[in-house]
Design a protein around this motif. Structure first.
Motif: not given
Length: 270
Positions: A142-143, A145-147, A149-150, A155-156, A164, A166
């Motif tokens: 999760s961490k 993917i968040a990085f 994506e930012a 993308r999701r 979901e 990625y």
């Protein structure tokens, strides 16, 4: 060519080679090992600026001990063996690709996740698949993917089962090249500001003007090449032919020349 884990003596030779500025390919040749083995060893243990043989050896022993303790039970992921692939060769390649991505500035966990998506035939993965493939916790995924994506690297989207997924697009590389071209343009602009400050015609101003002209040319070349080659990122399997190379202008003469063939840096630069 010998196999098996690196010995402490081999790690000491790697450390000496790195300190002497030798290319990974040359270090590997002296050890009679694959270049990928040396690249992976250095990048997993601090990189070329922080690699230490004794520290790397202890870290490897700790990883092996943890791996034996946490050996997963039951069926393991089979995706890497698809299409008749050698699972060991796939894993070794993934380590090399991960090390290369880390050299571009990504933390290891984020680089592992990105590599996993790139080397999956579907071009997309779920969080559960990442956890299984990488043998890490859901929180780590999760961490990461968040990085990613930012930073616009993944993308999701949702599949037909509303899961979901990625996804990584080929355009990531195009956007990266355009960002590099823009960075060159900003550098050139800043260099030219110094020309007025230092006085046109002075040695320092001439130096800065030359830097600005160089950055302009390189940045424009990158941007033009990226635009010309963008379609390559969306080419299907077994392309009939590669795009023809386009001549570029030589800034020193103003004449069109064929683009030089750039050798790949043995240290993994791209």
């Amino acid at each position: 060519m010998p196999g098996g884990r690196l010995t402490q003596q081999e790690r000491q030779q790697i450390a000496l080679g790195v300190a002497d500025g030798l290319a990974y390919a040359e270090i590997a040749r002296r050890l009679d090992r694959p270049t990928s083995t040396v690249t992976r060893e250095v990048m997993r243990n601090g990189g070329p600026t922080a690699y230490r043989a004794d520290v790397a050896h202890r870290a490897t022993e700790r990883r092996a001990h943890r791996s034996r303790q946490a050996a997963p039970r039951g069926p393991q992921p089979t995706e890497p063996a698809a299409h008749g692939r050698d699972p060991e060769a796939v894993r070794a390649y993934e380590e090399v690709f991960t090390a290369l991505v880390m050299q571009q500035g990504l933390p290891r966990m984020m680089a592992r996740v990105l590599t996993c998506v790139f080397t999956t035939d579907e071009g997309s993965v779920t969080a559960a698949e990442l956890v299984q493939r990488l043998q890490v916790s859901p929180a780590s995924v999760s961490k990461a993917i968040a990085f990613l994506e930012a930073h616009g690297l993944v993308r999701r989207e949702r599949d037909e089962r509303r899961r979901e997924r990625y996804v990584v697009d080929g355009d990531v590389w195009y956007q990266s090249m355009i960002a590099a071209a823009q960075a060159h343009a900003r550098f050139a602009e800043t260099a030219r500001e110094g020309v007025d400050v230092l006085g046109t015609g002075t040695p320092a101003a001439v130096r800065l003007e030359n830097i600005a002209r160089f950055m302009d040319f390189v940045g424009e070349s990158i941007s033009r090449a990226a635009e010309q080659a963008r379609d390559v990122l969306h080419t299907g399997a077994n392309p009939a032919s590669a795009p023809a190379s386009n001549p570029v202008s030589d800034p020193r003469s103003g004449l069109a020349t064929d683009p030089p063939s750039d050798p790949i840096d043995s240290n993994g630069g791209i």
